[in-house]
Design an enzyme around this catalytic site. Structure first.
Site, PDB file in Angstrom:
ATOM      1  N   LYS A  87      -6.605  -0.882  -0.886  1.00  0.00           N
ATOM      2  CA  LYS A  87      -7.659  -0.174  -1.604  1.00  0.00           C
ATOM      3  C   LYS A  87      -9.069  -0.855  -1.765  1.00  0.00           C
ATOM      4  O   LYS A  87      -8.850  -2.101  -1.891  1.00  0.00           O
ATOM      5  CB  LYS A  87      -7.234   0.172  -2.812  1.00  0.00           C
ATOM      6  N   SER A  92      -7.367   8.330  -7.542  1.00  0.00           N
ATOM      7  CA  SER A  92      -8.558   7.951  -6.649  1.00  0.00           C
ATOM      8  C   SER A  92      -7.903   7.186  -5.507  1.00  0.00           C
ATOM      9  O   SER A  92      -8.842   6.989  -4.567  1.00  0.00           O
ATOM     10  CB  SER A  92      -9.259   7.095  -7.616  1.00  0.00           C
ATOM     11  N   SER A 116      -4.176   6.733 -10.891  1.00  0.00           N
ATOM     12  CA  SER A 116      -4.687   6.753  -9.664  1.00  0.00           C
ATOM     13  C   SER A 116      -3.681   6.152  -8.452  1.00  0.00           C
ATOM     14  O   SER A 116      -3.954   6.380  -7.453  1.00  0.00           O
ATOM     15  CB  SER A 116      -5.768   5.858  -9.523  1.00  0.00           C
TER      16      SER A 116
END
Ligand code: GLN
Length: 468
Positions: free
Chosen positions: A79, A154, A178
């Site tokens: 990420k 997310s 997330s």
């Protein structure tokens, strides 16, 4: 034509590498080919690591020379909240669009030390603010199972890249869901570890008392392999545990016979989509068949979860984002997107003199009650089964203009962050053409138990692989 190696799990990849059926260069190339083929459509990656093939070559040499470190030669994606030395790290925000870190976050260092190959950096809601991936300043990620739909957020790109077999596994951050939410929207396994089990050092902070560092994999076993590498004390993060870290693979196959699994009655009320409810009831039945005892429990302060989270989290966000002043790194503050600005304003308000007591302090008190709910529950049960999202994935664009609606999709996930406990999202089938899943919650540092429970369930399911 792709050789298909990119569809393998970590376990399968390691076996193939050890048996010399293929090399890390071939495995890495298969992932890079898949990225090349689908990324323009799915938008899962923001940056590709141009050195990946060289790193794979070095891993192959190391294996030739007798090394067998736990992730040697395994391609993974990160990420874009994880700092990577010499590789652009943006937080999916225009503020950091040209930022090249001087050092690796602890988790990245550990993954590299374990021999993993970094494929690149994945897209997500800017600063990890969101539940759909659509708050990214670089455009939304699409759900690989149906590109009209969100992949969840997310950590949208990390989930989508594993689901679309662009990588073998990926990392994520979970401050209020997330990792678990996108995992359940993409048919991947997502772990939010206990707060303090995995170092936050060098990962862009969202809300520091809630941030948990985890990962996405194709199987529960892979999740345990991954956690064995990332967990543990870090002198650079004072909140990391000094506990001895168990081998999370141990007992994986031992089943759930005699386990007490709690079902919180507050979670199965009106707000829950009927198809999701039906799906979880099916999973509960499976657990009964596997020999677990299902017990109804109560988590009475659940209803305060969202309100409490959406005070504490923006408060911490407003403080953490203050450092992006355009002087030390990044562009100036005019480049923040709408959602970041909303949270900065909200958090500045809830922390301001005169309002601090009314909002922030109250929220902290409610947080204690929520934590105590779990402490009570875990006196009666070993683990808890819960929905992840109240609804199946929604269409791209459906909630972007209604932040409150978006926030409500976090109703089942934020409580684990408020309580600091671990949650493992496990796929449990499809609703139409879109995946769904449930989460298993346990006491602090019970990851080994969660893997054992998740693995037992996973054995009853057929793993559906995306057709390309
Ligand atoms: N969806 C939640 C939020 O928008 C959680 C985000 C996260 O876990 N990073 O705050």
């Amino acid at each position: 034509m792709n050789n298909g190696l990119n569809t393998l799990t970590i376990r399968e990849s390691l076996e193939g590498l050890r048996n010399k059926e293929f090399s890390s260069v071939e495995l890495t190339r298969a992932c890079l080919d898949q990225i090349k083929k689908y990324n323009s459509d799915i938008n899962a990656f923001l940056t590709i690591n141009e050195r990946a093939i060289n790193e794979a070559r070095r891993a192959d040499e190391a294996r030739e020379n007798g090394s067998d470190s736990p992730l040697l030669g395994i391609p993974i994606a990160l990420k874009d909240m994880f700092l990577t030395k010499g590789l652009r790290t943006t937080a999916a925000s225009h503020v950091l669009e040209n930022y090249i870190p001087q050092y690796d976050s602890t988790v990245v260092q550990k993954l590299k030390d374990a021999g993993a190959i970094i494929l690149g950096k994945t897209n997500h809601d800017a600063w990890a603010h969101g539940s759909s991936g659509e708050n990214s300043d670089f455009g939304p990620t699409k759900n690989p199972w149906n590109k009209e739909y969100v992949p969840g957020g997310s950590s949208s790109g990390s989930a989508a890249s594993v689901a679309a077999d662009m990588t073998i596994a990926s990392t994520g951050t979970d401050t209020g869901g997330s990792i678990r939410l996108p995992a359940s929207f993409t048919n991947t396994v997502g772990l939010k570890p206990t707060y303090g089990l995995v170092s936050r050092y060098g990962i862009i902070a969202m809300a520091s008392s809630l941030d948990s560092i985890g990962h996405f994999t194709k199987t529960v076993e892979d999740s345990a392999i991954f956690l064995n590498v990332t967990a543990g004390n870090d002198p650079m993060d004072a909140t990391t545990t000094k506990n001895k870290i168990p081998n999370h693979l141990e007992d994986l196959d031992k089943g759930v016979k005699g386990f007490k699994i709690g079902v919180p009655k507050e979670y199965f009320t009106q707000g829950l989509d009927s198809n999701i409810k039906k799906n979880i009831e099916g999973a509960i039945k499976k657990f009964e068949e596997l020999g677990a005892e299902i017990i109804e429990i109560s988590l009475p302060h659940t209803e305060y979860g969202i309100a409490c989270y959406y005070i504490i989290q923006p408060s911490e966000v407003s403080s953490n984002l203050a450092r992006y002043d355009g002087i030390r790194y990044g562009n100036d503050r005019t480049r923040f997107g709408d959602e970041a600005v909303r949270r900065i304003i909200l958090g500045t308000f809830t922390l301001s003199s005169g309002y601090y007591e009314a909002y922030y302090k109250k929220a902290m008190q409610a947080r204690t009650l929520i934590r105590q709910d779990f402490e009570e529950a875990f006196k009666k049960v070993d683990a808890i089964i819960s929905p992840v999202s109240p609804t199946p994935p929604w269409e791209l664009g459906e909630k972007v203009d209604d932040p409150l609606k978006m926030y409500l999709s976090d109703v089942y996930t934020v409580i684990a962050n408020l309580a600091g406990i671990p949650g493992l999202a496990v796929p449990s089938g499809f609703i139409g053409d879109l995946p769904t899943g449930f989460q298993i919650l346990g006491p602090q540092f019970s990851e080994k138990l969660l893997f054992r429970i998740g693995h037992a369930f996973e054995q009853t399911q057929e793993r559906k692989v995306l057709e390309k």
